[in-house]
Scaffold this active site. Structure first.
Site, PDB file in Angstrom:
ATOM      1  N   ASP A  73       0.882  -1.172   0.000  1.00 47.72           N
ATOM      2  CA  ASP A  73       0.000   0.000   0.000  1.00 47.72           C
ATOM      3  C   ASP A  73       0.917   1.218   0.000  1.00 47.72           C
ATOM      4  O   ASP A  73       2.144   1.086   0.124  1.00 47.72           O
ATOM      5  CB  ASP A  73      -0.895  -0.023   1.258  1.00 47.72           C
ATOM      6  N   SER A  74       0.314   2.396  -0.065  1.00 46.85           N
ATOM      7  CA  SER A  74       1.126   3.608  -0.018  1.00 46.85           C
ATOM      8  C   SER A  74       1.623   3.893   1.402  1.00 46.85           C
ATOM      9  O   SER A  74       2.504   4.730   1.578  1.00 46.85           O
ATOM     10  CB  SER A  74       0.295   4.795  -0.507  1.00 46.85           C
ATOM     11  N   CYS A 131      -4.446  -1.632  -1.596  1.00 49.17           N
ATOM     12  CA  CYS A 131      -4.584  -0.200  -1.822  1.00 49.17           C
ATOM     13  C   CYS A 131      -5.721  -0.024  -2.831  1.00 49.17           C
ATOM     14  O   CYS A 131      -5.634  -0.546  -3.949  1.00 49.17           O
ATOM     15  CB  CYS A 131      -3.262   0.327  -2.393  1.00 49.17           C
ATOM     16  N   GLU A 144      -2.307   8.820   8.476  1.00 47.66           N
ATOM     17  CA  GLU A 144      -0.835   8.738   8.521  1.00 47.66           C
ATOM     18  C   GLU A 144      -0.269   9.552   9.690  1.00 47.66           C
ATOM     19  O   GLU A 144       0.854   9.347  10.115  1.00 47.66           O
ATOM     20  CB  GLU A 144      -0.222   9.209   7.193  1.00 47.66           C
ATOM     21  N   CYS A 152     -10.934   3.008   0.524  1.00 43.53           N
ATOM     22  CA  CYS A 152      -9.483   3.207   0.617  1.00 43.53           C
ATOM     23  C   CYS A 152      -9.076   2.444   1.865  1.00 43.53           C
ATOM     24  O   CYS A 152      -9.726   2.562   2.913  1.00 43.53           O
ATOM     25  CB  CYS A 152      -9.179   4.693   0.769  1.00 43.53           C
ATOM     26  N   HIS A 183      -6.922   2.813   3.970  1.00 39.28           N
ATOM     27  CA  HIS A 183      -6.604   3.606   5.164  1.00 39.28           C
ATOM     28  C   HIS A 183      -7.849   3.847   6.034  1.00 39.28           C
ATOM     29  O   HIS A 183      -7.740   4.026   7.244  1.00 39.28           O
ATOM     30  CB  HIS A 183      -6.048   4.986   4.769  1.00 39.28           C
TER      31      HIS A 183
HETATM   32  N1  DGL Z   1      -4.654   3.127   1.101  1.00 36.64           N
HETATM   33  C1  DGL Z   1      -4.704   3.523  -0.235  1.00 36.64           C
HETATM   34  C2  DGL Z   1      -6.010   3.274  -0.883  1.00 36.64           C
HETATM   35  O1  DGL Z   1      -6.610   2.286  -0.535  1.00 36.64           O
HETATM   36  C3  DGL Z   1      -3.934   4.718  -0.671  1.00 36.64           C
HETATM   37  C4  DGL Z   1      -4.311   6.027  -0.168  1.00 36.64           C
HETATM   38  C5  DGL Z   1      -3.403   7.082  -0.708  1.00 36.64           C
HETATM   39  O2  DGL Z   1      -2.196   6.881  -0.707  1.00 36.64           O
HETATM   40  O3  DGL Z   1      -3.923   8.101  -1.149  1.00 36.64           O
HETATM   41  O4  DGL Z   1      -6.467   3.970  -1.747  1.00 36.64           O
END
Ligand code: DGL
Length: 269
Positions: free
Chosen positions: A10-11, A73, A152, A184, A186
């Site tokens: 993931d990011s 992600c 984050e 997302c 996150h």
């Molecule tokens: N967690 C990621 C997602 O599911 C990335 C969020 C991001 O880096 O903007 O989209």
């Protein structure tokens, strides 16, 4: 049987929502996790950039000899996966299909909310899958770009988080959805605050968790479960500071990961 690790990326912290569920369901699986913390966020970037990042993330995980890759992600799954799926020799699975499947399955009033990064919402990927699984479902979408920096930075349920949730989710709540895809990975780290806001009647779907259910079917049908834990069963890599990932990742996983996180130079991949 295949004792090689499952590669997950993931990011940043978001993909740990998938990792936590994979750990819970498959105690013998080995996992290599990569959080691309030097390039987070992905969701506000162009498709070309997301494709470039996804390629390098996959190349890094392949260098760790993984048996499969989970793109934990929503952004990379919706903007890049369809194009890159066949480019590599290992199976690559995203989170969108599994999340959409679950939402289409659990909704009772056929009104489904989808929240995600701008790139995910723009791709229309969740809509496409939901339409395939439940053509009667109506969807209500909203891009929530401020959620990723909140996560984050550890604002899981603080006054500022509640304020932003109201800003982003008011219309979806008004629309009377009974199911909300946290599109997302996150966002489930904000689950407590989102659930409080949406109320008990709304089912929250976490695509990271759903992809772990899907993996269960894959590992069973391909007989590729791991039967042996490595000495370092869970390895974490990031492309920037280790400390905040150790701290926040540990809180989310409910286990200390200090000393298990390494930094790599993702530009080399
Ligand atoms: N967690 C990621 C997602 O599911 C990335 C969020 C991001 O880096 O903007 O989209």
């Amino acid at each position: 049987m295949d004792n090689r690790s499952i590669g997950v990326f993931d990011s940043g912290l978001g993909g740990l929502t998938a990792v936590k569920e994979i750990m819970r369901r498959f105690p013998n699986e080995n996992i290599v996790y990569f959080g691309d913390t030097s390039r987070v966020p992905y969701g506000t970037r162009s498709k070309e950039t997301i494709l470039k990042y996804t390629h390098s993330d996959i190349r890094f995980l392949l260098s760790c000899d993984v048996k499969m890759i989970v793109i934990a992600c929503g952004t990379a799954s919706s903007a890049a996966l369809p194009e890159i799926k066949t480019e590599f020799d290992v199976p690559i699975y995203g989170v969108v299909d599994s999340g959409a499947y679950e939402a289409a399955r659990v909704t009772k009033n056929n009104r489904i909310g989808i929240i995600g990064t701008p790139a995910t919402i723009k791709s229309g990927a969740y809509n496409k899958y939901i339409a395939g699984y439940n053509p009667d479902a109506e969807t209500f979408e909203k891009a929530c770009p401020l959620f990723v920096p909140l996560v984050e930075n550890g604002h899981f349920n603080t006054p500022v988080t509640k304020l932003v949730i109201d800003e982003y989710l008011a219309d979806i709540k008004k629309a009377g959805v009974d199911t909300l895809i946290m599109g997302c990975t996150h966002y489930p780290l904000l689950k407590e605050a989102i659930a409080e806001y949406m109320g008990d009647d709304v089912t929250l779907v976490s695509p990271g968790e759903e992809v772990a259910k899907f993996l269960e079917k894959k590992l069973n049908s391909e007989n590729s479960h791991s039967e042996e834990k490595d000495k370092d069963q869970y390895r974490y890599y990031v492309s920037d500071c280790i400390e905040s990932f150790e701290e926040l990742g540990g809180i989310f996983l409910e286990t200390k990961i200090n000393g298990k996180v390494n930094r790599i130079d993702i530009e080399k991949y």
